[in-house]
Structures are given as structure tokens and as C-alpha cells.
Design an enzyme around this catalytic site. Structure first.
Site, PDB file in Angstrom:
ATOM      1  N   GLU A 112       0.859  -1.194   0.000  1.00  0.00           N
ATOM      2  CA  GLU A 112       0.000   0.000   0.000  1.00  0.00           C
ATOM      3  C   GLU A 112       0.886   1.232   0.000  1.00  0.00           C
ATOM      4  O   GLU A 112       2.047   1.155   0.392  1.00  0.00           O
ATOM      5  CB  GLU A 112      -0.834   0.047   1.296  1.00  0.00           C
ATOM      6  CG  GLU A 112      -1.783  -1.089   1.451  1.00  0.00           C
ATOM      7  CD  GLU A 112      -2.369  -1.149   2.863  1.00  0.00           C
ATOM      8  OE1 GLU A 112      -2.062  -0.278   3.694  1.00  0.00           O
ATOM      9  OE2 GLU A 112      -3.127  -2.083   3.117  1.00  0.00           O
ATOM     10  N   LYS A 114       2.197   4.668   1.566  1.00  0.00           N
ATOM     11  CA  LYS A 114       2.283   5.217   2.919  1.00  0.00           C
ATOM     12  C   LYS A 114       1.869   6.686   2.819  1.00  0.00           C
ATOM     13  O   LYS A 114       2.614   7.511   2.264  1.00  0.00           O
ATOM     14  CB  LYS A 114       3.700   5.067   3.468  1.00  0.00           C
ATOM     15  CG  LYS A 114       3.800   5.476   4.923  1.00  0.00           C
ATOM     16  CD  LYS A 114       5.131   5.037   5.508  1.00  0.00           C
ATOM     17  CE  LYS A 114       5.182   5.287   6.998  1.00  0.00           C
ATOM     18  NZ  LYS A 114       4.876   6.639   7.398  1.00  0.00           N
ATOM     19  N   ASP A 116       1.140  10.438   3.821  1.00  0.00           N
ATOM     20  CA  ASP A 116       1.873  11.312   4.725  1.00  0.00           C
ATOM     21  C   ASP A 116       0.924  12.329   5.348  1.00  0.00           C
ATOM     22  O   ASP A 116       0.791  13.459   4.879  1.00  0.00           O
ATOM     23  CB  ASP A 116       2.992  12.012   3.949  1.00  0.00           C
ATOM     24  CG  ASP A 116       4.060  12.513   4.890  1.00  0.00           C
ATOM     25  OD1 ASP A 116       4.005  12.191   6.082  1.00  0.00           O
ATOM     26  OD2 ASP A 116       4.962  13.232   4.416  1.00  0.00           O
ATOM     27  N   TYR A 224      -6.905   2.356   6.021  1.00  0.00           N
ATOM     28  CA  TYR A 224      -6.048   1.254   5.586  1.00  0.00           C
ATOM     29  C   TYR A 224      -5.916   0.113   6.582  1.00  0.00           C
ATOM     30  O   TYR A 224      -5.099  -0.777   6.393  1.00  0.00           O
ATOM     31  CB  TYR A 224      -4.654   1.763   5.237  1.00  0.00           C
ATOM     32  CG  TYR A 224      -4.057   2.726   6.235  1.00  0.00           C
ATOM     33  CD1 TYR A 224      -3.770   2.335   7.534  1.00  0.00           C
ATOM     34  CD2 TYR A 224      -3.773   4.039   5.860  1.00  0.00           C
ATOM     35  CE1 TYR A 224      -3.228   3.219   8.443  1.00  0.00           C
ATOM     36  CE2 TYR A 224      -3.231   4.927   6.771  1.00  0.00           C
ATOM     37  CZ  TYR A 224      -2.963   4.507   8.049  1.00  0.00           C
ATOM     38  OH  TYR A 224      -2.422   5.381   8.965  1.00  0.00           O
ATOM     39  N   LYS A 311      10.562   3.482   3.251  1.00  0.00           N
ATOM     40  CA  LYS A 311      10.445   4.932   3.048  1.00  0.00           C
ATOM     41  C   LYS A 311      11.184   5.341   1.774  1.00  0.00           C
ATOM     42  O   LYS A 311      12.325   4.903   1.548  1.00  0.00           O
ATOM     43  CB  LYS A 311      11.051   5.678   4.247  1.00  0.00           C
ATOM     44  CG  LYS A 311      10.372   5.372   5.572  1.00  0.00           C
ATOM     45  CD  LYS A 311       9.133   6.215   5.795  1.00  0.00           C
ATOM     46  CE  LYS A 311       9.427   7.591   6.243  1.00  0.00           C
ATOM     47  NZ  LYS A 311       9.411   7.846   7.645  1.00  0.00           N
ATOM     48  N   CYS A 405      26.061  44.289   8.522  1.00  0.00           N
ATOM     49  CA  CYS A 405      24.643  44.105   8.206  1.00  0.00           C
ATOM     50  C   CYS A 405      24.342  44.605   6.790  1.00  0.00           C
ATOM     51  O   CYS A 405      24.672  45.750   6.462  1.00  0.00           O
ATOM     52  CB  CYS A 405      23.786  44.864   9.225  1.00  0.00           C
ATOM     53  SG  CYS A 405      22.031  44.787   8.845  1.00  0.00           S
ATOM     54  N   CYS A 408      21.812  47.837   7.336  1.00  0.00           N
ATOM     55  CA  CYS A 408      22.157  49.106   7.984  1.00  0.00           C
ATOM     56  C   CYS A 408      23.662  49.320   8.101  1.00  0.00           C
ATOM     57  O   CYS A 408      24.114  50.370   8.557  1.00  0.00           O
ATOM     58  CB  CYS A 408      21.500  49.205   9.359  1.00  0.00           C
ATOM     59  SG  CYS A 408      22.246  48.124  10.591  1.00  0.00           S
ATOM     60  N   CYS A 429      17.819  49.528  12.586  1.00  0.00           N
ATOM     61  CA  CYS A 429      17.920  48.681  11.392  1.00  0.00           C
ATOM     62  C   CYS A 429      16.505  48.349  10.916  1.00  0.00           C
ATOM     63  O   CYS A 429      15.719  47.725  11.632  1.00  0.00           O
ATOM     64  CB  CYS A 429      18.701  47.419  11.769  1.00  0.00           C
ATOM     65  SG  CYS A 429      18.871  46.243  10.432  1.00  0.00           S
TER      66      CYS A 429
HETATM   67  S1  IVH Z   1      -0.744   0.503   8.886  1.00  0.00           S
HETATM   68  C1  IVH Z   1       0.109  -1.461  12.937  1.00  0.00           C
HETATM   69  N1  IVH Z   1      -0.852   1.509   6.482  1.00  0.00           N
HETATM   70  O1  IVH Z   1       2.354   5.383   9.034  1.00  0.00           O
HETATM   71  C2  IVH Z   1       0.156  -0.809  11.630  1.00  0.00           C
HETATM   72  N2  IVH Z   1      -0.014   2.886   8.242  1.00  0.00           N
HETATM   73  O2  IVH Z   1       4.871   5.063  10.469  1.00  0.00           O
HETATM   74  C3  IVH Z   1      -0.789   0.309  11.509  1.00  0.00           C
HETATM   75  N3  IVH Z   1       0.551   5.159   7.530  1.00  0.00           N
HETATM   76  O3  IVH Z   1       1.021   5.420  12.281  1.00  0.00           O
HETATM   77  C4  IVH Z   1      -0.488   1.235  10.432  1.00  0.00           C
HETATM   78  N4  IVH Z   1      -0.013   4.919   5.418  1.00  0.00           N
HETATM   79  O4  IVH Z   1      -0.131   6.842  10.467  1.00  0.00           O
HETATM   80  C5  IVH Z   1      -0.505   1.727   7.772  1.00  0.00           C
HETATM   81  N5  IVH Z   1      -1.047   2.286   4.315  1.00  0.00           N
HETATM   82  C6  IVH Z   1      -0.726   2.505   5.594  1.00  0.00           C
HETATM   83  C7  IVH Z   1      -0.225   3.741   6.036  1.00  0.00           C
HETATM   84  C8  IVH Z   1       0.125   3.892   7.370  1.00  0.00           C
HETATM   85  C9  IVH Z   1       0.456   5.753   6.335  1.00  0.00           C
HETATM   86  C10 IVH Z   1       1.061   5.820   8.754  1.00  0.00           C
HETATM   87  C11 IVH Z   1       0.261   5.575   9.993  1.00  0.00           C
HETATM   88  C12 IVH Z   1       1.235   4.974  10.967  1.00  0.00           C
HETATM   89  C13 IVH Z   1       2.538   5.437  10.426  1.00  0.00           C
HETATM   90  C14 IVH Z   1       3.665   4.548  10.887  1.00  0.00           C
END
Ligand code: IVH
Length: 695
Positions: A112, A114, A116, A224, A311, A405, A408, A429
């Protein structure tokens, strides 16, 4: 229409509006026009006004929010909200996959994006949203239900019937780039500080006191992860698909992968493709699909073993340094800023990068003409992270930092322990003076409407203001005669100036712009010393007794009040009628002076908010969570068991409503003394019961 018919119509309208909201905000495929939608909404609003007793708390009309301010209650998560272990390297990811395959054998992974933003946990009871809680420390978070209700992609009532009677669903509240850019444009126009990135903006918005503001900010929510005891399916993806049918916004960018190669392909694709998404992502989350396998793998104290976050490397761009400017802040601090050959980076064109200070230039050996890498970190202005030495011109020379500066001409100074250079000419200034005035009038300080950066500059150029106190002695005729201003704007400014005389003392103190005295410090100072004179006459030792005031801040305060010029400014402000002391309009007694109190549960005599107001009226301070700093907890019915246990464990006194009332009723007679309320014997620690697992 009869009552019954109206009632039916209300429920029908609610359903229709839910349906069309889902079409619009979740599926992005509206079936009716905004105009038609608004007409239905208005009809429901009118009916709800007529029959408040039939109004559903999850009605679509509740999406607009209310302007009631609400302190957020800290509540316990039914299932702990864990975080994820991170990896940046494909090698580590490979090891993680190998470990899982060794333990389980053949296994399905789900990849999935991630997202932000900021994590949220939504509870649904019998198909209706009942609670929305932030992650907090993973065990307890803030109840932000009223704010989350305004997010249009969060279903208030579920569709279909096969959802569990009680379950939680977790996801991310995000602020799409379009909303983020709009918000920052508005903030810029209002002279407010810009928000650094969509993540901070989403988190900050969710903690707004007024849900009306939240409703306007354009947040979105992607889910998610499900948690509950009776989820319908045995795999993560199947439950996500079910959640999609119930009306949740579930990402389409999810894939089931069966090998490391497939996972790597997903990551490689999205590492580049994410640049085309309308919201920020910072990696890929890889999860084991089967709940049975998840259980088998278990968790460490912090994170599940069955999931990992890969990441993405921060995006960076290579470009040339054309020149370096030096900005002078209101405190005289000098910040070098590099002008760059414009380059595309993470959705925007970057023309400038901050370099922080002289040490940073020396450390990276940045020179004019160098090719450098720029990255977007948490800040608004990107930063230079590295010089590409292979592209350096042979005849380039090390950068020579300025000694005077740029505004001034004063010789710059460097204070011990500080990385920045400063221009010491505070009173002569221009950018420092203008910066101080801008700080003084801003919303969180004196909040003088109509006095933005440009107007201040105009007043300065025409000799109408030289320091903050001149604002209160402006001549209406001179003001109206200024070019580009006119009578209306002049009248606005004068009205803003007049109103600011009522601004509370703590904000006046913040507005003065004393070095290191931010909003919070100003609050602590005001409540500790109560008058400006007390602060001005306090010694470093006395100042350090106030909460959060250390030697550095105390020194800066003493220095401020030793300057003859500052003292004159302060006297002129005093004559103008500004608030120089804490006004206790509401104070009824000092019975709870210095006491920190937690109000918890339901009370027979009054609402929780009224109880909290009582605490303040009698000089006490409300805290949301039980900690060692709490003097006592007032427990009503249904006080959370975890809160009670914690209080008992820490030996914090627990009293009931009657005892509390007696305490404040006796107020006038009792001189509050520290041992008037002895703490009870500490109870033995009780371990928290395990309340379920995250499946
Ligand atoms: S699963 C126990 N899925 O990333 C696992 N987290 O660094 C529960 N996040 O606190 C999280 N996208 O806020 C999961 N597709 C995704 C996510 C996701 C973003 C965030 C979430 C979590 C943080 C951890």
C-alpha cells in the site's frame, strides 16, 4: 405535512445526502449538481431546526462544524495504535521478507502507499460513527470526533448490512496539495506564518478548537486498517474491500504481491509515479495479508512484525547557486539564503534554499557557482544538502561570510553558543523594526486588523511609526492622507488599534517581542507574575521560578527591561491603555490556586465543561490526563477504569462531585495551603487488562 411525514422525509433526505456525498467525495463521480445538493441539505437543515428531537448526530448537516470550542478529551484506544518499523534499503526489506517466508512458508503480501498525514482511529457502532481519536502515544489519544465529522469522505453512517456491530478502522487524515496550497495562500495574505508541509497542516487542523475551521480546510481521509473482534473476512484485503462497500475511502493503489520481485516492482513504480498524486506519500507499507499469519508473527513492543514501511528517499534536485542573500529577522538574526537556478522539485519550482548560518556554509563548503543538491525537508524553504564537487569550477573561491549588516551596515556580532550572526542595531535597522511591528500586530499577538506588512512599511516610509508604541498615537488625518490608503482603510486601522487595547495581558507580553518569549512562555509568565511591572522588576532567579523559564529566557527578559528605549516604549503603551496585568473577571476564589485537576466521567449536577469552568473560576488548572503532576481527580459516573487505575497507581487523590463542591464552597474561609489536601496512600500497581488484539 404531518409530523410523521416530516420525520420520514428527514430520514429520506439524510440517506439521499449520504449517497450523493459518497458519490462526490469518495468515488469522485457526482450524480447531481452542487446546487441540487445544497437544496437538499437546506431542506434537511430546516426540518432539523423545526424538529431538533429527530435530528441525527450523524446527519450530513453536521459536516459544517460548529464554532463551539472544545478541549479534546484524552481517551484510551480499545486496541493500541502501534507504529511501523521503517526501512530505507531494499537489502533490509529483503531480509524482512526472508524472515517471514522462513517462519510462515509461502505468504501473500499487500503493498500500500504510505500516506503522509496524521493517523486516526474511527469507531463505528451499529453502523454510525461514534468516535474519532488521534494516535496520541499509541495507548491514549485525543477525541477529535467533532472535527472528523466535518471531513466529507468520512462516512457518518455506513451502507449495507454486513459490518460488525462494533469495530474500529484506522487510516490517515491527509491534506491534499490543492487544499494545502490554498490554505497557505490565505495565510500569506493574512500575514500569518506559513505551514511547512501537508502533514503538519493536517495534524494542526485536526486539533483546531473550532470544527467550523476544520470544515473549511479541505481535509481528506483514507483508511487502511481494520480492528475489531468480528471482522467478516480472514484477510486484510478482503476486509478493506468490504470497508470500501460500507462507504469508506480505500486507496485503489494497493496490490497483493507474492514475491520480493513483485514488491520491488510496486515500490519502483510508485517511487516515481507518486509525483503525480494529488497528495503526499512518503513510502510503501508492506503487510502480511492473512490475519492468521499476522497472529503467528505477532508484534514487538512498538510495531507489528507482520508489516514494514519502506520509506522513499527524499526527492532531491541538482542545480546551481547563483548568489547568496542575507535576511535580517526581527531579532537581528542573519539568515543566508541561496538564490538558485530554478529547478523542479516535488511538485514545485525551487528558486531559493536556506543555508541556516555561516557554519553550515563552511561545513558544506558551498561556493557561488557550485552545483548543489537541494531537498525538501520539513521546512517551507528547501535546503542545500551537498555540493557536487565534480562539477566545481577550477577558479572557484571559498565563500566569504559578511561582516556587516546588509541593511544598515552595522558590524555583525556573534553571541556565545549561537550559530547565527546578529545585527546589534535593534533600534536603527529597518527590517528589525518592521519585523517587530509585524510581530506586534499579528493575530496571536495584538491582532490589529488592517495593519499588514505593506501598510506598516508605508507608515514607516512616511515617518508615521518608528516603534510599536507609535501605533497608538497615529493621527487620523495624516493616516487617511497616505497614498494607497484612503479614509476607509484608515478608519479600519484605527478601529483595530482601539480594539487591541482590550487584548489580554499574556498576549501583550508576547507581542512585545522579547527574545525567546513565545506564546507559551508569555502565558506562564503572565500567570506567575500577573503584572508587567512584576516581570520588569524581577531578577533572573525570580524569573526562573516561573514554569518553563530557564536562564536563557530570564536573561533576555532582564536585558529587555534594562534598555532605556524599551522602557520608554513600554511607558507609552501603558499610557495608551494596554492591558498590563491579568484580569480575573471570572475568579471567584483562590481555593484551587496552584492545583492541577482532572475532571473525568459524568456528573449529576452539571456538565463536564461546567465542572472544568468551576476549576478555573477557583484558580485551578485543568489537565486532560492523569499524571504525577495532578493534585486530584474529580470522578463522576463512568470514569474510565484506566484513568482510575493510573490515579491509584500514582497515589493521586480521587474525590467525588460532593467533595469537590464542598472544597470550593468552603473557599472563602480556607486559606489554601499545601497540606490542606493530603494525598491518599498509594495503591498497589495493577496491570492493565489486555483488551483485545489488533485483528
Ligand atoms: S498501517 C500497525 N498503512 O504510518 C500498523 N499505516 O509510520 C498500523 N501510515 O502510524 C499502520 N499509510 O499513520 C498503515 N497504508 C498505511 C499507512 C500507514 C500511512 C502511517 C500511519 C502509521 C505510520 C507509521
Amino acid at each position: 405535512m404531518s409530523h410523521e411525514e416530516d420525520k420520514l422525509r428527514m430520514s429520506k433526505l439524510g440517506e439521499e445526502l449520504d449517497y450523493h456525498s459518497h458519490k462526490y467525495y469518495v468515488e469522485n463521480s457526482p450524480e447531481i449538481s452542487d446546487f441540487e445538493f445544497d437544496a437538499l441539505l437546506r431542506e434537511l437543515q430546516e426540518l432539523e431546526e423545526r424538529y431538533p428531537e429527530y435530528a441525527d448526530p450523524n446527519s450530513p448537516t453536521k459536516r459544517v462544524g460548529s464554532d463551539l470550542t472544545s478541549a479534546f478529551e484524552s481517551v484510551e484506544h480499545r486496541f493500541a495504535m502501534q507504529s511501523l518499523s521503517n526501512t530505507y534499503s531494499s537489502e533490509e526489506l529483503g531480509e524482512w521478507i526472508d524472515r517471514i517466508v522462513r517462519e510462515i512458508g509461502e505468504v501473500e503480501f499487500v503493498c500500500e502507499l504510505k500516506f503522509d498525514g496524521t493517523a486516526i482511529s474511527l469507531t463505528y457502532e451499529n453502523g454510525a460513527l461514534s468516535r474519532a481519536v488521534t494516535r496520541g502515544d499509541g495507548q491514549r489519544g485525543d477525541d477529535v470526533t467533532n472535527n472528523v465529522r466535518t471531513i466529507r469522505s468520512v462516512p457518518l453512517r455506513l451502507r449495507g448490512e454486513d459490518y460488525p456491530a462494533l469495530f474500529e478502522i484506522r487510516g490517515e487524515i491527509i491534506m491534499p496539495y490543492a487544499s494545502f496550497d490554498r490554505l497557505n495562500r490565505e495565510r500569506e495574505a493574512a500575514g500569518e506564518p506559513l505551514l511547512a508541509n501537508p502533514r503538519n497542516a493536517a495534524a494542526g487542523t485536526l486539533k483546531q478548537q473550532s470544527s467550523q475551521i476544520v470544515a473549511r480546510r479541505g481535509l481528506d481521509c483514507t483508511l487502511y486498517q481494520l480492528a475489531g473482534d468480528n471482522l467478516p473476512f480472514a484477510t486484510h484485503v478482503e476486509n478493506l474491500e468490504a470497508a470500501r462497500r460500507w462507504g469508506f475511502k480505500i486507496s485503489d493503489h494497493t496490490a497483493v504481491c507474492r514475491s520480493r520481485e513483485e514488491i520491488e516492482r510496486f515500490i519502483a513504480y510508485w517511487d516515481s509515479e507518486r509525483k503525480n498524486l494529488p497528495y503526499a506519500t512518503d513510502g510503501v507499507v508492506i503487510k502480511v495479508n492473512s490475519y492468521a499469519h499476522q497472529r503467528q508473527l505477532g508484534s514487538t513492543a512498538k510495531a507489528p512484525r507482520w508489516a514494514v514501511a519502506y520509506k522513499f528517499q527524499a526527492e532531491r534536485a541538482l542545480t546551481r547557486v547563483l548568489s547568496v542573500d542575507f535576511q535580517v529577522g526581527r531579532t537581528g538574526a542573519i539568515t543566508p539564503v541561496a538564490n538558485l537556478d530554478p529547478v523542479q522539485l516535488a511538485g514545485t519550482i525551487v528558486k531559493r534554499a536556506s543555508i541556516h548560518n555561516a557554519d553550515q556554509i563552511a561545513l558544506l563548503d558551498i561556493r557561488i557557482g557550485d552545483m548543489v543538491y537541494v531537498e525538501k525537508g520539513g521546512e517551507i524553504i528547501p535546503k542545500i544538502t551537498e555540493v557536487e564537487l565534480s562539477e566545481r569550477d577550477e577558479d572557484s573561491r571559498p565563500f566569504e561570510y559578511i561582516t556587516h549588516c546588509p541593511e544598515c551596515g552595522s558590524e555583525l556580532v556573534r553571541y556565545e553558543g549561537e550559530a547565527k550572526h546578529y545585527c546589534p542595531n535593534a533600534s536603527g535597522c529597518k527590517p528589525q523594526i518592521i519585523g517587530r511591528i509585524e510581530h506586534f500586530v499579528k493575530r496571536k499577538a495584538m491582532d490589529i486588523e488592517g495593519l499588514g506588512g505593506e501598510t506598516i512599511e508605508l507608515l514607516w516610509e512616511n515617518g508615521l511609526i518608528r516603534n510599536i508604541s507609535d501605533i497608538y498615537y497615529l493621527d487620523p488625518v495624516q493616516l487617511a492622507a497616505l497614498p494607497r490608503l484612503g479614509e476607509k482603510s484608515a478608519a479600519n486601522i484605527l478601529e483595530g488599534v482601539r480594539l487591541s487595547k482590550e487584548v489580554a495581558f499574556e498576549r501583550v507580553l508576547f507581542a512585545l517581542g522579547i527574545r525567546f518569549v513565545g506564546e507559551t512562555t508569555a502565558k506562564y509568565l503572565a500567570s506567575h507574575f500577573r503584572t508587567l511591572d512584576a516581570i520588569a522588576h524581577a531578577t533572573v532567579e525570580e524569573l526562573s521560578e516561573a514554569e518553563e523559564v530557564g536562564k536563557k529566557i530570564a536573561d533576555a527578559i532582564v536585558e529587555y527591561f534594562t534598555s532605556e528605549e524599551n522602557l520608554q516604549i513600554v511607558e507609552r503603551l501603558r499610557s495608551a491603555g494596554l492591558q498590563f496585568e491579568v484580569k480575573d473577571k471570572m475568579r471567584e476564589s483562590n481555593a484551587l490556586e496552584g492545583k492541577s485537576v482532572v475532571i473525568s466521567g459524568k456528573f449529576a449536577g452539571m456538565s463536564r465543561d461546567d465542572m472544568k469552568a468551576l476549576v478555573e473560576k477557583h484558580g485551578g488548572r485543568n489537565l486532560a490526563a492523569v499524571s504525577a503532576n495532578v493534585d486530584f481527580v474529580v470522578a463522576g459516573d463512568n470514569m474510565g477504569p484506566a484513568k482510575r487505575q493510573k490515579a491509584e497507581k500514582l497515589g493521586v487523590r480521587i474525590i467525588d462531585e460532593n467533595e469537590f463542591m464542598a472544597m470550593i464552597a468552603a473557599a472563602d474561609k480556607i486559606e489554601s495551603s499545601d497540606d490542606a489536601q493530603p494525598k491518599e496512600e498509594a495503591h498497589p500497581a495493577v496491570d492493565k487488562p489486555i483488551q483485545g488484539t489488533l485483528f
